[in-house]
Design an enzyme around this catalytic site. Structure first.
Site, PDB file in Angstrom:
ATOM      1  N   HIS A  62       0.837  -1.206   0.000  1.00 35.30           N
ATOM      2  CA  HIS A  62       0.000   0.000   0.000  1.00 35.30           C
ATOM      3  C   HIS A  62       0.869   1.252   0.000  1.00 35.30           C
ATOM      4  CE1 HIS A  62      -3.577   2.454   1.117  1.00 35.30           C
ATOM      5  NE2 HIS A  62      -2.659   3.193   1.723  1.00 35.30           N
ATOM      6  N   GLU A  63       1.822   1.282   0.935  1.00 29.57           N
ATOM      7  CA  GLU A  63       2.684   2.465   1.043  1.00 29.57           C
ATOM      8  C   GLU A  63       3.614   2.588  -0.169  1.00 29.57           C
ATOM      9  OE1 GLU A  63       1.974   4.624   3.135  1.00 29.57           O
ATOM     10  OE2 GLU A  63       0.653   3.378   4.357  1.00 29.57           O
TER      11      GLU A  63
ATOM     12  N   HIS B 242       1.912   4.778  -2.735  1.00 25.47           N
ATOM     13  CA  HIS B 242       2.092   6.208  -2.457  1.00 25.47           C
ATOM     14  C   HIS B 242       3.522   6.645  -2.780  1.00 25.47           C
ATOM     15  CE1 HIS B 242      -1.811   6.538  -0.680  1.00 25.47           C
ATOM     16  NE2 HIS B 242      -1.529   5.819   0.392  1.00 25.47           N
TER      17      HIS B 242
END
Length: 367
Positions: free
Chosen positions: A36-37, A40
């Site tokens: 997920h990170e 980003h």
């Protein structure tokens, strides 16, 4: 010190109740957070925004190393993670930074691109996991008849226990769960294998009470058969694996969205909401069954994280996307005071939901 103590408590309890399988849970949670990170991180980097911190976990950094201006951390609390972008601070929104490599100089669309990348990576990861599962083999119930309901359309048509359904309205049937998807109010033609014979049966389903995915009683057309319990392993190769992955990802996302809507509209009870303890329990048990089961659970959790992070709640990616959409439409930023109120309100809401879900988990396990 507190975060380290909390980590020790988590490890002790985890190994006490789930033995070595608990390690699989920690790896799954950490991997999903990392992915997920990473979304980003890569999106920010592609726009030239400096990433100051990339952390898996919260609290005290157990391991950290700075590479090209980014501090990479493995932190003590493995229940989340974050990337800290230059010029982005939810807790100090007034301290904006307008330097060249800052998040603050980006247009709303570019900010939305970075915000959306995290949830998208979770959804994409689930798709990749389903592709792997498709090649490893998917265990499903065979399309073989077990019991027949009294006075059911199947019984009245002459179908017997042990019959194997080969086709329904000309569509090849490979697993039992495919049957209910094809049953409508319209007349059906079934091609059935009985011993060495292939037989054709015509019948019309009837409306009856059954249960949906949320264990709610619903009215739907049925033919009145249950599976024999025999399992089959289906393999999907090439383009078929992509089709399978797409459909499973879509089904998982649809299930989660419908579940959220039902919770909001109180169509299902809030006590059904599960938290981190339920996730640990399911993942640890899945790890003890086998790799395919663990991958399926991991894919479901990944879709869950992706969808939940897109909810329009401040402090989540979806909340920030909403703020940027407001700026895009009205050509002005939301006021600082409103941003702070909504952010702290979102924090209280999320913390409250976490506590409530954990309470539900504990009550489930003490019963």
């Amino acid at each position: 010190m507190k975060s380290l103590l909390f980590l020790v408590v988590i490890l002790v309890l985890g190994f006490k109740f789930y033995s070595v399988e608990f390690l699989a849970t920690l790896l799954v949670i950490s991997f999903l957070i990392f992915f997920h990170e990473l979304g980003h991180f890569l999106a920010a980097k592609s726009l030239g925004v400096k990433v100051e911190i990339f952390s898996i976990g919260f609290g005290k950094a157990l391991i950290q190393k700075e590479i090209k201006g980014t501090n990479y951390r493995l932190s003590a609390l493995p229940l989340g993670g974050y990337v800290k972008l230059k010029g982005q601070d939810d807790f100090n929104p007034s301290e904006e930074n307008y330097e060249q490599d800052s998040y603050g100089i980006l247009t709303p669309l570019k900010k939305i691109y970075i915000l959306f990348a995290g949830p998208f990576f979770n959804l994409f990861l689930a798709f990749l996991l389903y592709v792997i599962i498709a090649h490893l083999g998917v265990q499903k119930l065979a399309p073989q008849v077990g019991n027949l309901s009294p006075n059911s359309p199947a019984l009245q048509a002459g179908i017997k226990s042990g019959d194997r359904i080969l086709e329904l309205n000309g569509i090849k049937i490979q697993s039992f769960d495919e049957i209910s998807k094809l049953v409508t109010n319209e007349p059906l033609t079934l091609l059935v294998k009985r011993g060495e014979e292939n037989l054709i049966f015509n019948l019309t389903p009837k409306i009856a009470t059954t249960y949906n995915e949320f264990l709610q009683a619903v009215q739907k057309p049925i033919i009145g058969i249950s599976p024999s319990g025999e399992n089959v392993v289906l393999y999907y190769k090439g383009l078929q694996s992509l089709k399978y992955a797409y459909e499973e990802s879509l089904n998982a996302a649809s299930l989660i969205i419908r579940g959220i809507i039902k919770l909001i509209t109180t169509d299902i009870e809030a006590k059904n909401l599960g938290g981190i303890i339920t996730m640990v329990d399911i993942t640890s048990k899945a790890a003890s069954i086998g790799i395919s089961t663990l991958l399926i659970i991991t894919a479901l959790i990944s879709v869950n994280l992706g969808i939940l992070n897109l909810l329009p709640i401040p402090m989540l990616d979806g909340g920030h996307i909403l703020f940027n959409l407001y700026e895009l439409i009205f050509r002005r930023k939301i006021s600082l005071k409103t941003f702070e109120y909504l952010s702290y309100g979102g924090m209280v809401l999320l913390f409250g939901l976490m506590l409530f879900a954990t309470y539900n988990d504990i009550m489930r396990f003490v019963k």
